[in-house]
Design a protein around this motif. Structure first.
Motif, PDB file in Angstrom:
ATOM      1  N   GLY A 275     -35.012  25.928  39.319  1.00  0.00           N
ATOM      2  CA  GLY A 275     -34.236  25.508  38.070  1.00  0.00           C
ATOM      3  C   GLY A 275     -35.026  24.411  37.243  1.00  0.00           C
ATOM      4  O   GLY A 275     -34.138  23.950  36.422  1.00  0.00           O
ATOM      5  N   PHE A 276     -36.019  23.784  37.548  1.00  0.00           N
ATOM      6  CA  PHE A 276     -36.414  22.741  36.902  1.00  0.00           C
ATOM      7  C   PHE A 276     -36.967  23.114  35.536  1.00  0.00           C
ATOM      8  O   PHE A 276     -37.706  23.948  35.165  1.00  0.00           O
ATOM      9  CB  PHE A 276     -37.749  22.222  37.767  1.00  0.00           C
ATOM     10  N   GLY A 277     -36.338  22.245  34.438  1.00  0.00           N
ATOM     11  CA  GLY A 277     -36.532  22.717  33.029  1.00  0.00           C
ATOM     12  C   GLY A 277     -37.859  22.312  32.581  1.00  0.00           C
ATOM     13  O   GLY A 277     -38.542  21.584  32.979  1.00  0.00           O
ATOM     14  N   ILE A 278     -38.263  22.856  31.455  1.00  0.00           N
ATOM     15  CA  ILE A 278     -39.220  22.433  30.682  1.00  0.00           C
ATOM     16  C   ILE A 278     -38.875  22.315  29.201  1.00  0.00           C
ATOM     17  O   ILE A 278     -37.846  22.498  28.763  1.00  0.00           O
ATOM     18  CB  ILE A 278     -40.463  23.752  30.627  1.00  0.00           C
ATOM     19  N   ALA A 279     -39.641  21.742  28.533  1.00  0.00           N
ATOM     20  CA  ALA A 279     -39.775  21.451  26.845  1.00  0.00           C
ATOM     21  C   ALA A 279     -39.995  22.859  26.090  1.00  0.00           C
ATOM     22  O   ALA A 279     -41.142  23.364  26.488  1.00  0.00           O
ATOM     23  CB  ALA A 279     -40.455  20.447  26.469  1.00  0.00           C
ATOM     24  N   TYR A 280     -38.952  23.351  25.347  1.00  0.00           N
ATOM     25  CA  TYR A 280     -39.245  24.338  24.445  1.00  0.00           C
ATOM     26  C   TYR A 280     -39.401  23.750  22.732  1.00  0.00           C
ATOM     27  O   TYR A 280     -39.797  24.530  22.120  1.00  0.00           O
ATOM     28  CB  TYR A 280     -38.193  25.368  24.419  1.00  0.00           C
ATOM     29  N   THR A 281     -38.593  22.650  22.534  1.00  0.00           N
ATOM     30  CA  THR A 281     -38.715  22.088  21.337  1.00  0.00           C
ATOM     31  C   THR A 281     -39.028  20.720  21.555  1.00  0.00           C
ATOM     32  O   THR A 281     -39.194  20.185  22.581  1.00  0.00           O
ATOM     33  CB  THR A 281     -37.247  22.093  20.611  1.00  0.00           C
TER      34      THR A 281
END
Length: 475
Positions: A275-281
């Motif tokens: 579930g580690f997040g990434i940047a989309y914006t």
């Protein structure tokens, strides 16, 4: 009165979206590592966007092989290294649901990752890629008897038990094949990830796993079967998570139960999911994997020391963090439409420019499903035109068919322009559909100036061949 969108931020834009100083600029946190502009044109893996569009058509998914392989290695190294520094060890699975193909499964395996699958189809892909079955984990809240039987017969490394009923099903299959099947027990820690409700998977009122209070009884039932080997607990608190607090709290709760279970026998592992997040914006600020790994490792080590128990092998299942930024999608703009929208009670309006492309929710369903934000840039050229607020719309017969809700592009964006949406490597192809009888796009891998198809795109003929009434369909 119409608002002058050249003078300031368009009032229709979300508060977080700033007018860029250069609407051609590529924010480094959103794109794969080999993406750049050469003579104004976007280039990925040494191949220009125009060349890719001309060769493969649009829409088309592009995967940066170098980026994907490097991130797989870095994520594994960060997690394994962090636990080695506290005297433990870690095991890393690539979450195949993010995006899985035979080629990608091979990349992950070659980087030293195991793979988790959650359907018979994903299992078939991993096996076809040559991944050893003992390096696979099998998830799912409703595995069929046939899926369980096949997984056991192959010698799969672990099956994640998702319900009490599944204990008997896996035990029977293992006994029938004369195997001792290793299993994990999925539990809900009660930790709520700071994410969309459909992406948060550790709260109690949902379909996955069992409550922590029921874990001891379920573990005892597992241990009562000679054909099962209990590895430990599994928990997944959600997806697209920034920060380590949720993981740390979930780990603390799991360790308390883990300690109780040790009284009944060995509990060699603890799986904290992914579930580690990434940047989309441009405003997304995900926690670096190295920082996450260190925080989680220190928390688990401290918890084990306080409880007086040995460190288990701690397993993780990242997917998006590896493949998300490695992907981008290319589209061709078809029409543009300036729509006046009132934003004041007195009727003052501003212009929202709709740019319709040749794909949409059939190749990226995440905005329709989760309200996910994305970014966009013109890929085929640069422009000195002032930035204008745009909404990138798909071609499907749905008003909610939006690819990018809000971003700024040069105001001269026009039909025929090639557009690129970054960070589409995860949960875009894997959620793709044939809505409106649109074929799913091809997936193209790029590396060192060369490109190749790793998943073929669908044609109208492919769609018709599945229709039993089509004269050319196979009997």
């Amino acid at each position: 009165m119409a608002f002058d969108t050249h003078a300031a931020a368009n009032p229709l834009a979300p508060e977080w979206l700033a007018v860029p100083g250069d609407a051609n600029a590529l924010h480094p946190g959103l794109w794969s590592r080999t993406v750049e502009r050469r003579d104004g044109e976007l280039v990925v893996g040494g191949v220009s966007a125009a060349e890719l569009a001309a060769r493969y058509g649009t829409p088309v998914y592009i995967v940066d092989e170098v980026d994907a392989r490097e991130r797989a290695t870095e994520v594994r190294s960060a997690l394994v290294g962090a636990f080695e520094r506290v005297g433990g060890s870690a095991k890393v699975y690539y979450a195949g649901k993010a995006f899985l193909s035979i080629e990608v499964a091979r990349w992950m395996s070659e980087a030293g990752l195991n793979i988790d699958v959650c359907s018979g189809g994903e299992l078939a892909v991993a096996v076809a890629a040559g991944v050893a079955p003992e390096r696979l984990g099998f998830h799912g809240n409703n595995k069929s008897l046939a899926e369980i039987d096949r997984a056991v017969s192959l010698g799969i490394g672990a099956i994640i038990i998702d319900s009490v009923q599944e204990i008997e099903r896996v035990a029977e299959a293992a006994a029938r094949h004369g195997r001792v099947q290793s299993v994990r027990l999925r539990v809900n820690s009660g930790v709520h990830a700071h994410t969309h409700a459909f992406l948060a998977t550790a709260h109690e009122d949902q379909k996955f796993g069992i409550g922590l209070a029921a874990a001891a009884d379920a573990a005892a039932r597992i241990r009562s079967h000679a054909s099962l080997n209990f590895l430990g607990l599994h928990c997944h608190i959600g997806s697209q998570i920034f920060g380590a607090d949720g993981f740390a709290e979930s780990a603390a709760r799991l360790l308390a139960v883990h300690t109780e279970l040790l009284a009944g026998g060995p509990v060699p592992e603890l799986n904290l999911g992914g579930g580690f997040g990434i940047a989309y914006t441009s405003v997304d600020d995900p926690t670096p994997i190295e920082e996450l790994a260190e925080t989680i490792a220190q928390t688990v080590a401290a918890g084990c020391a306080e409880l007086g128990i040995p460190l288990p092998v701690v397993a993780f299942e990242p997917g998006r963090a590896i493949i998300g930024r490695a992907g981008l999608t290319l589209y061709t703009a078809g029409t543009t439409k300036d729509v006046p929208v009132a934003f004041q009670d007195d009727g003052e309006t501003a212009i929202r420019r709709y740019v319709s492309v040749d794909g949409g929710m059939s190749d990226n369903a995440r905005l329709a499903l989760y309200g996910a934000d994305y970014s966009v840039r013109i890929a085929g050229r640069q422009s000195v035109a002032p930035a204008e607020l745009v909404r990138i719309a798909g071609k499907h017969c749905e008003s909610g068919d939006i690819v990018v809700d809000a971003d700024y592009l040069p105001g001269d964006v026009a039909p025929g322009d090639l557009l690129a949406v970054p960070a589409t490597g995860a949960y875009c192809w894997s959620l793709a559909s044939n809505y409106n009888h649109v074929g799913r796009p091809a997936v193209i891998a790029v590396r060192d100036g060369a490109s190749r198809v790793i998943v073929r795109g669908e044609t109208e003929h492919d769609l018709l061949m599945r229709d039993a009434a089509y004269e050319g369909a196979d009997a």
